[in-house]
Motif scaffolding. Sequence first.
Motif, short mmCIF file in Angstrom:
data_model
loop_
_atom_site.label_atom_id
_atom_site.label_comp_id
_atom_site.label_asym_id
_atom_site.label_seq_id
_atom_site.Cartn_x
_atom_site.Cartn_y
_atom_site.Cartn_z
N ALA A 116 0.77 -1.32 0.01
CA ALA A 116 -0.08 -0.01 0.03
C ALA A 116 0.83 1.09 0.10
CB ALA A 116 -0.81 -0.02 1.22
N ILE A 117 1.96 1.22 0.83
CA ILE A 117 2.86 2.30 0.80
C ILE A 117 3.45 2.62 -0.57
CG2 ILE A 117 5.23 3.40 1.67
CD1 ILE A 117 4.37 1.87 4.12
N LYS A 118 3.91 1.62 -1.20
CA LYS A 118 4.47 1.77 -2.54
C LYS A 118 3.56 2.21 -3.62
CE LYS A 118 7.03 -1.46 -5.77
NZ LYS A 118 5.86 -1.36 -7.08
N LEU A 119 2.45 1.57 -3.59
CA LEU A 119 1.21 1.91 -4.55
C LEU A 119 0.97 3.54 -4.37
CD1 LEU A 119 -0.51 -1.28 -4.75
CD2 LEU A 119 0.62 -0.16 -6.82
N SER A 120 0.83 3.98 -3.04
CA SER A 120 0.46 5.24 -2.87
C SER A 120 1.64 6.22 -3.17
CB SER A 120 0.22 5.40 -1.40
OG SER A 120 1.42 5.43 -0.51
N GLU A 122 3.55 5.73 -5.78
CA GLU A 122 3.41 5.71 -7.21
C GLU A 122 2.36 6.56 -7.79
OE1 GLU A 122 3.26 1.58 -8.56
OE2 GLU A 122 5.30 1.25 -7.97
N GLY A 123 1.33 6.95 -6.91
CA GLY A 123 0.17 7.88 -7.19
C GLY A 123 -0.92 7.15 -7.96
N GLN A 124 -1.15 6.89 -9.26
CA GLN A 124 -1.96 6.58 -9.97
C GLN A 124 -2.62 5.00 -9.43
OE1 GLN A 124 -1.54 5.86 -14.27
NE2 GLN A 124 -3.59 5.20 -14.69
N ALA A 125 -3.84 4.85 -9.18
CA ALA A 125 -4.26 3.84 -8.61
C ALA A 125 -4.32 2.68 -9.52
CB ALA A 125 -5.53 3.93 -8.15
N PRO A 126 -3.82 1.56 -9.57
CA PRO A 126 -4.07 0.60 -10.52
C PRO A 126 -5.28 -0.12 -10.67
CG PRO A 126 -2.90 -0.30 -8.57
CD PRO A 126 -3.26 1.11 -8.21
N ARG A 127 -5.24 -0.81 -11.73
CA ARG A 127 -6.50 -1.83 -11.82
C ARG A 127 -6.58 -3.00 -10.84
NH1 ARG A 127 -8.44 -1.11 -17.18
NH2 ARG A 127 -10.06 -2.42 -16.51
N SER A 191 4.06 -2.96 -13.40
CA SER A 191 4.59 -2.75 -12.10
C SER A 191 3.29 -2.69 -11.19
CB SER A 191 5.61 -1.70 -12.20
OG SER A 191 5.93 -1.46 -10.80
N ARG A 192 2.59 -1.72 -11.37
CA ARG A 192 1.48 -1.83 -10.37
C ARG A 192 0.49 -3.01 -10.54
NH1 ARG A 192 1.67 3.34 -12.84
NH2 ARG A 192 -0.17 2.86 -14.37
N CYS A 193 0.34 -3.39 -11.45
CA CYS A 193 -0.55 -4.62 -11.58
C CYS A 193 0.12 -5.94 -10.67
CB CYS A 193 -1.07 -5.24 -12.73
SG CYS A 193 -2.12 -4.11 -13.56
N MET A 194 1.49 -5.96 -10.76
CA MET A 194 2.13 -7.22 -9.95
C MET A 194 2.18 -6.67 -8.71
SD MET A 194 3.25 -9.39 -11.85
CE MET A 194 4.30 -10.22 -10.54
N SER A 195 2.05 -5.54 -8.16
CA SER A 195 1.74 -4.96 -6.74
C SER A 195 0.62 -5.55 -6.41
CB SER A 195 2.07 -3.74 -6.63
OG SER A 195 3.28 -3.40 -6.76
N VAL A 196 -0.65 -5.44 -7.07
CA VAL A 196 -1.72 -5.79 -6.59
C VAL A 196 -1.88 -7.19 -6.71
CG1 VAL A 196 -4.48 -5.81 -7.27
CG2 VAL A 196 -2.86 -3.64 -7.78
#
Length: 240
Positions: A116-120, A122-127, A191-196
């Motif tokens: 959650a910290i990483k994604l926040s 990065e800014g844009q919310a992923p799918r 990258s973002r989708c892999m985090s999700v």
Amino acid sequence: MPDRKDDVYGDHISHKFNDELMELKTQFLEMGGAVESQVERAVKALIDSDGELAEQVRLKDKEVDKQEVALDEEATLIIARRQPTARDLRLVISVIKMVADLERVGDEAKKIAKLAIKLSEEGQAPRGYVEVRHIAGHVQSMLHDALDAFTRLDSEQALRIMKEDKRVDEEYQAAARTLLTFMMEDTRNISRCMSVMWVLRALERVGDHACNIAENVIFMVEGEDVRHTSIEEAERVVGG
């Protein structure tokens, strides 16, 4: 419910032994409540892009670790002092096993918080957040119901949780396929989708640990180990 499923734990000539067993159960449920909150807050931090809340979850994990150590020590002392037999020994052994599952649920919550910290940042919310909400709600219910089954020594409810685990696995696989499609459509999403994807995997593991707790409740109540058995065999044990 049948009489054999009444709370027969904590009914001894020694009042001190009664108190020790009740305290063990109370501490276990307190730890269960703590990890429930950890999962809920980690998912909220992710969905809301709340890095501060995620950091609180990450730091809180140390307290969960301390609860695990304290419960293990208390259970070990009960075995050494009281040398419990039959149902009491099943209770103490089951608590030791379930505490390990709760600690691992806490670890999964910490993983979600870190993501959650990483994604926040990065800014844009992923799918994939729709899938996260859905699976998170499912496994949180499983965890809550597993703790409730422990409280009430309800092997029938524990069996229902075991059945739910298969559904969570199916939901996880479907969500993973959806995210793979997003990544194939636009490589910038990888990258973002892999985090999700890792969040979804952590949630699926929470469901596994809830299932493990349910299996131990059945062992406590019925006196038979249903780990690594089929649902049909578990049904036989609970319905027998």
